[in-house]
Design a protein around this motif. Structure first.
Motif, mmCIF file in Angstrom:
data_model
loop_
_atom_site.group_PDB
_atom_site.id
_atom_site.type_symbol
_atom_site.label_atom_id
_atom_site.label_comp_id
_atom_site.label_asym_id
_atom_site.label_seq_id
_atom_site.Cartn_x
_atom_site.Cartn_y
_atom_site.Cartn_z
ATOM 1 N N ILE A 26 -5.534 -4.601 7.484
ATOM 2 C CA ILE A 26 -4.814 -3.588 6.721
ATOM 3 C C ILE A 26 -5.160 -2.186 7.214
ATOM 4 O O ILE A 26 -4.274 -1.341 7.385
ATOM 5 C CB ILE A 26 -5.107 -3.729 5.209
ATOM 6 C CG1 ILE A 26 -4.389 -4.974 4.659
ATOM 7 C CG2 ILE A 26 -4.656 -2.487 4.434
ATOM 8 C CD1 ILE A 26 -4.737 -5.314 3.226
ATOM 9 N N LEU A 27 -6.436 -1.930 7.462
ATOM 10 C CA LEU A 27 -6.816 -0.598 7.952
ATOM 11 C C LEU A 27 -6.194 -0.342 9.324
ATOM 12 O O LEU A 27 -5.759 0.778 9.628
ATOM 13 C CB LEU A 27 -8.341 -0.473 8.021
ATOM 14 C CG LEU A 27 -9.039 -0.356 6.665
ATOM 15 C CD1 LEU A 27 -10.558 -0.352 6.842
ATOM 16 C CD2 LEU A 27 -8.596 0.890 5.902
ATOM 17 N N MET A 32 -6.360 -6.097 -0.670
ATOM 18 C CA MET A 32 -6.714 -4.950 0.169
ATOM 19 C C MET A 32 -8.125 -5.117 0.735
ATOM 20 O O MET A 32 -8.381 -4.785 1.894
ATOM 21 C CB MET A 32 -6.645 -3.636 -0.629
ATOM 22 C CG MET A 32 -5.244 -3.230 -1.077
ATOM 23 S SD MET A 32 -4.110 -2.794 0.293
ATOM 24 C CE MET A 32 -2.521 -3.178 -0.476
ATOM 25 N N LEU A 33 -9.027 -5.624 -0.089
ATOM 26 C CA LEU A 33 -10.403 -5.795 0.383
ATOM 27 C C LEU A 33 -10.557 -7.058 1.218
ATOM 28 O O LEU A 33 -11.301 -7.082 2.192
ATOM 29 C CB LEU A 33 -11.374 -5.794 -0.815
ATOM 30 C CG LEU A 33 -11.458 -4.450 -1.550
ATOM 31 C CD1 LEU A 33 -12.480 -4.524 -2.683
ATOM 32 C CD2 LEU A 33 -11.810 -3.315 -0.601
ATOM 33 N N ALA A 82 0.837 -1.205 0.000
ATOM 34 C CA ALA A 82 0.000 0.000 0.000
ATOM 35 C C ALA A 82 0.869 1.252 0.000
ATOM 36 O O ALA A 82 0.576 2.234 -0.697
ATOM 37 C CB ALA A 82 -0.934 -0.007 1.211
ATOM 38 N N TRP A 118 -3.747 -7.189 -6.048
ATOM 39 C CA TRP A 118 -3.566 -6.390 -4.836
ATOM 40 C C TRP A 118 -4.836 -5.677 -4.415
ATOM 41 O O TRP A 118 -5.082 -5.480 -3.233
ATOM 42 C CB TRP A 118 -2.354 -5.456 -4.980
ATOM 43 C CG TRP A 118 -1.148 -6.277 -4.745
ATOM 44 C CD1 TRP A 118 -0.366 -6.896 -5.671
ATOM 45 C CD2 TRP A 118 -0.672 -6.715 -3.470
ATOM 46 N NE1 TRP A 118 0.576 -7.664 -5.060
ATOM 47 C CE2 TRP A 118 0.412 -7.579 -3.710
ATOM 48 C CE3 TRP A 118 -1.058 -6.452 -2.151
ATOM 49 C CZ2 TRP A 118 1.127 -8.170 -2.676
ATOM 50 C CZ3 TRP A 118 -0.353 -7.041 -1.119
ATOM 51 C CH2 TRP A 118 0.726 -7.892 -1.393
ATOM 52 N N HIS A 119 -5.647 -5.338 -5.382
ATOM 53 C CA HIS A 119 -6.984 -4.821 -5.055
ATOM 54 C C HIS A 119 -7.735 -5.884 -4.235
ATOM 55 O O HIS A 119 -8.330 -5.583 -3.195
ATOM 56 C CB HIS A 119 -7.745 -4.507 -6.342
ATOM 57 C CG HIS A 119 -9.231 -4.536 -6.202
ATOM 58 N ND1 HIS A 119 -9.962 -5.704 -6.336
ATOM 59 C CD2 HIS A 119 -10.127 -3.565 -5.900
ATOM 60 C CE1 HIS A 119 -11.251 -5.429 -6.151
ATOM 61 N NE2 HIS A 119 -11.374 -4.151 -5.870
ATOM 62 N N LYS A 150 -9.158 -6.391 4.722
ATOM 63 C CA LYS A 150 -9.494 -4.992 5.017
ATOM 64 C C LYS A 150 -9.210 -4.604 6.461
ATOM 65 O O LYS A 150 -8.556 -3.599 6.737
ATOM 66 C CB LYS A 150 -10.987 -4.788 4.713
ATOM 67 C CG LYS A 150 -11.472 -3.389 5.023
ATOM 68 C CD LYS A 150 -12.974 -3.309 5.116
ATOM 69 C CE LYS A 150 -13.643 -3.292 3.765
ATOM 70 N NZ LYS A 150 -14.875 -2.453 3.789
ATOM 71 N N ILE A 177 -9.497 2.072 -5.904
ATOM 72 C CA ILE A 177 -8.317 1.261 -5.578
ATOM 73 C C ILE A 177 -7.628 0.799 -6.863
ATOM 74 O O ILE A 177 -6.420 0.963 -7.038
ATOM 75 C CB ILE A 177 -8.711 0.021 -4.739
ATOM 76 C CG1 ILE A 177 -9.342 0.448 -3.409
ATOM 77 C CG2 ILE A 177 -7.490 -0.867 -4.488
ATOM 78 C CD1 ILE A 177 -9.941 -0.717 -2.624
ATOM 79 N N LEU A 178 -8.429 0.243 -7.766
ATOM 80 C CA LEU A 178 -7.852 -0.275 -9.008
ATOM 81 C C LEU A 178 -7.196 0.831 -9.828
ATOM 82 O O LEU A 178 -6.104 0.656 -10.370
ATOM 83 C CB LEU A 178 -8.935 -0.950 -9.849
ATOM 84 C CG LEU A 178 -9.107 -2.428 -9.568
ATOM 85 C CD1 LEU A 178 -10.370 -2.950 -10.230
ATOM 86 C CD2 LEU A 178 -7.896 -3.216 -10.047
ATOM 87 N N VAL A 234 -4.897 -5.992 -9.931
ATOM 88 C CA VAL A 234 -6.133 -6.696 -9.564
ATOM 89 C C VAL A 234 -5.899 -7.583 -8.344
ATOM 90 O O VAL A 234 -6.686 -7.592 -7.395
ATOM 91 C CB VAL A 234 -6.674 -7.543 -10.744
ATOM 92 C CG1 VAL A 234 -7.856 -8.399 -10.291
ATOM 93 C CG2 VAL A 234 -7.079 -6.638 -11.895
#
Lengths: 309, 309
Positions: free
Chosen positions: A244-245, A237-238, A193, A233-234, A241, B270-271, A231
């Motif tokens: 990571i947050l 990230m989700l 990130a 890494w997207h 979540k 994000i993407l 994609v």
């Protein structure tokens, strides 16, 4: 020989390298590959990644002693029903997703529980390369593989998956799902990130050509991971979540401390922080280097393997 | 031969490598070194970094055609008066500080102006090594050196300093002081701040042993620069405060955008960000690689040079 027939669903770099590594070391008798593009599987046979290319997934599932889900996290769900329906009673299933909480959630949604025969796993390895042609039988040598067994995970199933990964050279560690996701958030997801953010920030600057022209001294390595697959890494990230947050929040707080210290000419705080970081970096350098050097070793081995094959 | 006698005040890695590079290529007749520890200078003579070790600074200044201030930014001021008092009328003085605005400020404080014979410069090179024994005559090959001449800078003085740096293999670029400081804030100072912050953040976590144990895939490179010299980086953070705080603000805004997008499952944002970053990284990869690969070339050359010497 650890198992007779292994089925790799999703023969990308990760699944393909696993299969290739097992085949090369004669740890399995037969590796079947299944994926979206049949011609890629045929290429995989030529490259000695797999022995067979499956056209009929239920049939392949019914033959397998071990099933590896090498597909992206968001498509794992698509295979859960067909696996449950056609699997041999004593087969073992495992996955390679980089976020365990999300996969566990998906599995529980489908099955109600995480079945005893399903061993969640995450091989910490990879490269910017992808696809079956990038398969490297030494990719996992000295790399960590984290397994996250549950209370109900069958001992023999766990032992088999562990043995397969150790067989291709990996160091296998077990930990809880949440712990795994927090550790990965800290050591992998957050750095990615940050790298994406840094590059995005700089490319928006005026005279960004000059900015990149004068990049030196570590900048390349720092931002190399910003060349990673957007994609994938997207998805990460989700999928991870919450951890990571949490890490982002901790990081922003640390960065803000530094920012305030600089603003206030607070030498003591700045120095203490930099000295602490340097000391940690050196203290752990052995661990970090051991984890990372294997990437170059694997790359060298990959060249040797190509010659052998 | 570009100049007769060069005086290096502060024969660390930067000043020492410059002297060694000039000597090796016969671009100067005599290199005098001056530093805090005389025994280090004597070592420098043995290592063919310099020809003479100065005991009497005014005398050495009086002999020099070119004077290089290789000392840390915060000590440059200590030498300005003795230089002005004893220098030859046609000698040229230059520096190597990584922040130009601060040095310009210090020089103006002392002299009222930046004298025409003072050429501000910044060689963008270095390694984790330090000291005269780390001197490497090829350190600057294909590395950038930024000179920040003022309106009143003497043309011949500028041309000489440029020729000396080009003589040791560097690519010399001129730009304004503020522009220099902004570019360096973006490409070097901010990444260092991020690396220090990341390592500091992680070392504070529970189970930090596990955190570092599972570090892989770029983490080492990302945090390598957190092993950099704390005092030097403390000095840089304060010397380039304004540009660094500006970059930190921009970075935090970019990171917050990502944070919000993750929080809101905003896939598009994000993407888009990750794809933009990847595209930039690849677009500029050529530039970044060219700037960075020379580090390994210089290291290889250093080994060869050691054999030659």
């Amino acid at each position: 020989m650890l198992a007779n027939t292994i089925l790799i669903i999703g023969t990308g770099l990760i699944g393909g390298s696993f299969a290739k590594g097992l085949k090369q070391r004669n740890l399995i008798r037969c590796a079947i590959g299944y994926g979206r593009r049949y011609e890629q599987l045929e290429l995989g046979i030529e490259l000695a990644v797999i022995d067979e290319a499956a056209r009929d997934l239920p049939q392949a599932i019914a033959r397998a002693d071990v099933i590896v889900l090498g597909v992206p996290t968001l498509t794992v769900a698509d295979y859960l029903d067909v696996i449950a329906e056609h699997r041999k009673a004593d087969s073992v299933v495992t996955d390679v997703a980089s976020v365990k909480g999300e996969i566990a959630h998906v599995i529980r949604e489908h099955y109600g529980v995480i079945p005893p025969w399903f061993v969640l796993g995450h091989p910490i390895a990879g490269s910017e390369k992808s696809g079956i042609t990038a398969s490297n039988s030494d990719l996992y040598v000295h790399h960590k593989v984290i397994l996250t067994p549950e209370v109900d995970t069958d001992e023999n199933a766990l032992a088999l998956i562990r043995a397969l990964w150790e067989g291709v050279g990996a160091d296998v560690v077990c930990m809880g799902i949440d712990e795994h996701d927090r550790v990965l958030a800290a050591t992998s997801h957050l750095p990615h990130a940050l790298a994406f953010s840094l590059v995005d920030c700089l490319q928006a600057m005026d005279a960004n050509v000059d900015v990149f022209r004068f990049a030196a001294g570590g900048f390349r390595d720092f931002t190399r991971i910003a060349g990673s697959h957007p994609v994938m890494w997207h998805d990460i990230m989700l999928a991870n979540k919450s951890a990571i947050l949490e890490m982002m929040g901790e990081f922003k707080a640390t960065l803000s401390n530094l920012e305030n210290a600089i603003e206030n000419d607070d030498s003591d705080t700045i120095l203490a922080m930099f000295e602490r970081a340097k000391a940690s970096r050196e203290h752990f350098a052995g661990l970090i280097d051991a984890a990372s050097s294997t990437e170059s070793n694997a790359a060298k081995s990959a060249d040797l393997s190509k010659d052998k094959n």
